[in-house]
Scaffold this motif. Sequence first.
Motif, short mmCIF file in Angstrom:
data_model
loop_
_atom_site.label_atom_id
_atom_site.label_comp_id
_atom_site.label_asym_id
_atom_site.label_seq_id
_atom_site.Cartn_x
_atom_site.Cartn_y
_atom_site.Cartn_z
N ALA A 11 19.22 50.19 31.90
CA ALA A 11 17.80 48.80 32.40
C ALA A 11 18.88 48.38 33.32
O ALA A 11 18.49 47.88 34.27
CB ALA A 11 18.60 48.88 30.49
N TYR A 12 19.89 48.65 33.68
CA TYR A 12 21.16 48.13 34.94
C TYR A 12 20.45 48.39 35.61
O TYR A 12 20.26 47.53 36.87
CB TYR A 12 22.80 47.91 34.08
N GLN A 13 20.46 49.17 36.50
CA GLN A 13 19.86 49.78 37.35
C GLN A 13 18.83 49.53 37.67
O GLN A 13 18.03 48.76 38.33
CB GLN A 13 20.45 51.74 36.84
N ALA A 14 17.66 49.48 36.75
CA ALA A 14 16.67 48.83 36.88
C ALA A 14 16.20 47.54 36.91
O ALA A 14 15.31 46.86 38.32
CB ALA A 14 15.49 49.60 35.62
N THR A 15 17.00 46.38 36.07
CA THR A 15 17.25 45.62 36.66
C THR A 15 17.65 45.48 38.16
O THR A 15 16.84 43.92 38.53
CB THR A 15 17.82 44.83 35.15
N LEU A 16 18.55 45.81 38.20
CA LEU A 16 19.18 45.45 39.32
C LEU A 16 18.32 46.34 40.85
O LEU A 16 18.26 45.25 41.96
CB LEU A 16 20.59 46.40 40.29
N SER A 19 16.00 43.04 40.85
CA SER A 19 16.10 41.48 41.53
C SER A 19 16.20 42.47 42.80
O SER A 19 16.09 41.43 43.60
CB SER A 19 17.56 41.70 40.60
N ALA A 20 16.48 43.26 43.33
CA ALA A 20 17.09 44.10 45.27
C ALA A 20 15.77 43.76 45.81
O ALA A 20 15.39 42.73 46.58
CB ALA A 20 17.21 45.19 45.33
N LEU A 21 14.53 44.30 45.08
CA LEU A 21 13.12 43.49 45.71
C LEU A 21 12.86 42.00 45.72
O LEU A 21 12.38 42.14 46.63
CB LEU A 21 12.30 44.59 44.39
N ARG A 22 13.48 41.49 44.94
CA ARG A 22 12.73 39.94 45.04
C ARG A 22 13.79 39.09 45.51
O ARG A 22 13.25 38.98 46.28
CB ARG A 22 13.10 39.36 43.09
N ALA A 23 14.73 39.65 46.21
CA ALA A 23 15.72 39.40 47.76
C ALA A 23 15.28 40.02 48.64
O ALA A 23 15.44 39.97 49.45
CB ALA A 23 17.12 39.66 46.67
N GLY A 24 14.63 41.01 48.14
CA GLY A 24 13.63 41.36 50.12
C GLY A 24 15.01 42.73 50.27
O GLY A 24 15.10 42.83 51.60
N VAL A 25 15.98 42.91 49.32
CA VAL A 25 16.56 44.29 49.85
C VAL A 25 16.10 45.44 49.84
O VAL A 25 15.11 45.48 48.86
CB VAL A 25 17.83 44.34 48.84
N ASN A 26 16.45 46.57 50.76
CA ASN A 26 15.75 47.66 50.92
C ASN A 26 16.91 48.58 51.27
O ASN A 26 17.81 48.48 50.01
CB ASN A 26 15.03 48.16 51.98
N ASP A 33 25.18 42.96 49.42
CA ASP A 33 23.49 42.62 49.32
C ASP A 33 23.66 43.28 48.07
O ASP A 33 22.69 42.05 46.63
CB ASP A 33 22.60 43.49 50.05
N LEU A 34 23.72 44.49 47.03
CA LEU A 34 23.50 44.45 45.61
C LEU A 34 24.09 44.16 45.01
O LEU A 34 23.81 43.76 43.78
CB LEU A 34 24.02 45.86 45.56
N ASP A 35 25.72 43.39 45.24
CA ASP A 35 26.00 42.40 44.39
C ASP A 35 25.47 41.02 44.53
O ASP A 35 25.75 40.82 43.12
CB ASP A 35 27.89 41.97 44.97
N GLN A 36 25.44 41.28 45.71
CA GLN A 36 24.20 39.43 45.20
C GLN A 36 23.50 39.31 44.21
O GLN A 36 22.76 38.21 43.63
CB GLN A 36 23.80 38.49 46.84
N ALA A 37 22.44 40.66 44.26
CA ALA A 37 21.01 40.65 43.35
C ALA A 37 21.55 40.96 42.27
O ALA A 37 20.67 40.28 41.04
CB ALA A 37 20.81 42.41 44.34
N ALA A 38 22.07 41.15 41.77
CA ALA A 38 23.45 41.46 40.60
C ALA A 38 23.14 40.48 39.86
O ALA A 38 23.11 39.98 38.97
CB ALA A 38 24.32 42.60 40.18
N ILE A 39 24.30 39.17 40.48
CA ILE A 39 24.51 37.67 40.37
C ILE A 39 23.41 37.40 40.44
O ILE A 39 23.30 36.57 39.38
CB ILE A 39 25.35 37.45 41.62
N ALA A 46 28.55 46.22 40.24
CA ALA A 46 27.88 47.35 40.24
C ALA A 46 29.36 47.78 40.69
O ALA A 46 30.11 47.66 41.33
CB ALA A 46 26.89 48.27 40.59
N ALA A 47 30.36 48.04 39.69
CA ALA A 47 31.26 49.08 39.56
C ALA A 47 31.10 50.42 39.64
O ALA A 47 32.55 51.05 40.52
CB ALA A 47 32.12 48.69 38.37
N ARG A 48 29.91 51.23 39.78
CA ARG A 48 30.34 52.44 39.46
C ARG A 48 29.37 52.94 41.12
O ARG A 48 28.17 52.51 41.61
CB ARG A 48 29.39 53.77 38.58
N ASP A 49 29.80 53.88 42.19
CA ASP A 49 28.83 53.99 43.28
C ASP A 49 27.93 54.65 42.66
O ASP A 49 27.01 54.96 43.62
CB ASP A 49 30.02 54.90 43.87
#
Length: 108
Positions: A11-16, A19-26, A33-39, A46-49
């Motif tokens: 669920a965390y991965q799907a939500t992230l 959010s990344a898609l909404r932010a225009g991140v690829n 970029d992923l940290d900002q999308a998470a926030i 995310a803490a895990r690689d």
Amino acid sequence: MRFSERSNPVAYQATLAHSALRAGVNHTASDADLDQAAIEAGLRPAARDQTREAVRDALESPVDFADTSAKDASFALFNTADTGRPLLVVGADGRRFVLEPYPVEASV
């Protein structure tokens, strides 16, 4: 329902990914970029690689059913179920969806 990267990683991965898609991140997104999308999604960064890898994989390989063979689409769906990672799907109208595999346990 509240969840975290640890309590419900899919669920965390799907939500992230959403959010990344909404932010225009690829798929080439930096960790920042992923940290900002998470926030922006109300999550802790995310803490895990493997979490970042799962999100980047979903963003890199969307399944576009209009342009994907049935065999390739089936492989993507079964791979998603096998790995427990989200899948990005492009609908016929071009809208993008993040599918989250959710295992159903049979009661005995």
